[in-house]
Design a protein around this motif. Structure first.
Motif, PDB file in Angstrom:
ATOM      1  N   ARG A  13       0.711  -1.404   0.509  1.00 26.08           N
ATOM      2  CA  ARG A  13       0.105   0.095   0.001  1.00 26.08           C
ATOM      3  C   ARG A  13       0.769   1.890   0.072  1.00 26.08           C
ATOM      4  O   ARG A  13       1.638   1.311   0.763  1.00 26.08           O
ATOM      5  N   SER A  64       0.506   5.034   0.648  1.00 27.82           N
ATOM      6  CA  SER A  64      -0.186   5.910   0.795  1.00 27.82           C
ATOM      7  C   SER A  64       0.304   7.879   1.141  1.00 27.82           C
ATOM      8  O   SER A  64       1.506   7.717   1.338  1.00 27.82           O
ATOM      9  N   GLN A 107      -6.192  16.107  -5.425  1.00 29.43           N
ATOM     10  CA  GLN A 107      -7.544  15.776  -6.223  1.00 29.43           C
ATOM     11  C   GLN A 107      -7.323  14.238  -6.684  1.00 29.43           C
ATOM     12  O   GLN A 107      -6.261  15.102  -8.324  1.00 29.43           O
ATOM     13  N   GLU A 129      -5.986   7.847  -8.285  1.00 26.10           N
ATOM     14  CA  GLU A 129      -6.787   7.595  -9.133  1.00 26.10           C
ATOM     15  C   GLU A 129      -5.573   7.283 -10.900  1.00 26.10           C
ATOM     16  O   GLU A 129      -5.391   6.384 -11.675  1.00 26.10           O
ATOM     17  N   GLY A 145      -6.259  -2.259  -6.317  1.00 27.29           N
ATOM     18  CA  GLY A 145      -7.584  -0.840  -5.741  1.00 27.29           C
ATOM     19  C   GLY A 145      -6.983   0.564  -6.050  1.00 27.29           C
ATOM     20  O   GLY A 145      -5.600   0.890  -5.224  1.00 27.29           O
ATOM     21  N   TRP A 146      -7.822   1.703  -5.641  1.00 32.70           N
ATOM     22  CA  TRP A 146      -7.139   2.910  -4.622  1.00 32.70           C
ATOM     23  C   TRP A 146      -8.094   3.523  -4.051  1.00 32.70           C
ATOM     24  O   TRP A 146      -9.414   3.594  -4.590  1.00 32.70           O
ATOM     25  N   GLY A 147      -7.644   4.490  -3.742  1.00 33.91           N
ATOM     26  CA  GLY A 147      -8.844   5.765  -2.864  1.00 33.91           C
ATOM     27  C   GLY A 147      -8.418   7.330  -3.192  1.00 33.91           C
ATOM     28  O   GLY A 147      -6.945   7.515  -3.376  1.00 33.91           O
ATOM     29  N   ASP A 148      -8.508   7.891  -2.264  1.00 38.12           N
ATOM     30  CA  ASP A 148      -7.897   9.529  -2.127  1.00 38.12           C
ATOM     31  C   ASP A 148      -6.912   9.370  -1.399  1.00 38.12           C
ATOM     32  O   ASP A 148      -6.210   9.944  -2.408  1.00 38.12           O
ATOM     33  N   TRP A 200      -4.640   6.338  -1.191  1.00 33.65           N
ATOM     34  CA  TRP A 200      -3.820   5.454  -1.145  1.00 33.65           C
ATOM     35  C   TRP A 200      -4.002   4.171  -2.269  1.00 33.65           C
ATOM     36  O   TRP A 200      -4.833   4.713  -3.251  1.00 33.65           O
ATOM     37  N   LEU A 201      -2.698   3.833  -2.543  1.00 34.11           N
ATOM     38  CA  LEU A 201      -3.265   2.627  -3.963  1.00 34.11           C
ATOM     39  C   LEU A 201      -2.109   1.528  -3.597  1.00 34.11           C
ATOM     40  O   LEU A 201      -0.741   1.624  -3.148  1.00 34.11           O
ATOM     41  N   ASP A 202      -3.375   0.292  -3.761  1.00 41.70           N
ATOM     42  CA  ASP A 202      -2.564  -0.258  -3.578  1.00 41.70           C
ATOM     43  C   ASP A 202      -1.941  -1.277  -4.364  1.00 41.70           C
ATOM     44  O   ASP A 202      -3.032  -1.586  -5.454  1.00 41.70           O
TER      45      ASP A 202
END
Length: 263
Positions: free
Chosen positions: A5, A7, A13, A17, A42-45, A47-49
């Motif tokens: 991960r 992060s 913003q 992604e 996967g990813w979020g605001d 983090w990126l896995d």
């Protein structure tokens, strides 16, 4: 496959992604002979896995094979110079995790306008805003841009390539997970660009077996005549970025590079 991960709190913003979709976009070229790219889970605001990769030392054969694969990735192409990764329509970024800056996207149809308007001028203006560069640097940069048609020569006719965009040695990992050493790409600033960008970046901070990489590349896609003389052109943007991020000696280095191109 084990996960890693990446992060950062309060990331800009779309930052993760863009990186995630950039990795996937580069990875799509593997079906056409492109290099291995870390898998994205996967990813979020914030983090990126991605896939965790076990590192090893490179070998001359692995370097040659990477050069071949890099040529095929570039050949996978992009719609325009300045295209964002497929499926991404937000802001793209360039720079270190703790201080990435926006990287312009656009629909430039030639390398001269793309490099001048899309890369060099925005970065130098940001350097002025941060107090690291000045108006004289902007003027000298404009003189380099005005000279680009002559400086780029035959490379000014190249079509948009699918580039990693931040391909210094630290973003090329070497692993023998598959039983033999191979390169795997991480941390891109992926976009539609010029194939010589990635090769010049490999040259910037030292790369093991660089000659073997270039030999492999040219066995798959010969470069336009005079590539060694154009390396400095493509290193201007990352060095201008280092002026923005770190200042110091990178400022004098950027100025010396501009003067060498104008002499």
């Amino acid at each position: 496959m084990a996960k890693y991960r990446k992060s950062r709190a309060f990331a800009p913003q779309g930052f993760f992604e863009c990186e995630g979709k950039g990795l996937k976009w580069l990875g799509e070229a593997r079906s056409q002979g492109g290099p291995r790219v870390v898998d994205v889970y996967g990813w979020g605001d914030g983090w990126l896995d991605i896939e965790r990769v076990n590192s090893c030392s490179p070998t001359p054969k692995a370097a040659h094979d990477f050069g071949v694969a890099l040529a095929h990735m570039h050949d996978a192409g992009a719609e325009y110079f300045g295209s964002a990764p497929a499926g991404y329509d937000g802001t793209c970024y360039f720079g270190p995790l703790q201080d990435p800056v926006p990287m312009d996207t656009g629909k430039w149809t030639n390398p001269v306008d793309y490099l001048g308007d899309g890369r060099l001028l925005p970065m130098v203006r940001l350097g002025i805003k941060r107090g690291e560069l000045n108006d004289n640097d902007l003027q000298m940069t404009q003189e380099v841009i005005d000279a680009l048609p002559d400086l780029l020569g035959p490379a000014a006719q190249d079509k948009p390539a699918r580039v990693h965009g931040d391909l210094w040695s630290g973003n090329v990992m070497w692993t023998d997970d598959s039983g033999q050493a191979e390169a795997v790409l991480i941390d891109p600033a992926a976009h539609g660009g010029h194939r010589e960008e990635d090769l010049a970046m490999l040259n910037l901070f030292g790369m093991p077996y660089l000659d073997e990489i270039i030999d492999g590349y040219e066995s798959a896609r010969p470069l336009k005549k005079g590539f060694p003389d154009r390396i400095t052109i493509w290193q201007l943007y990352p060095i201008a970025g280092h002026c923005v991020f770190f200042g110091g000696g990178y400022v004098s280095e950027y100025r010396a590079m501009c003067r060498s191109l104008l002499s």
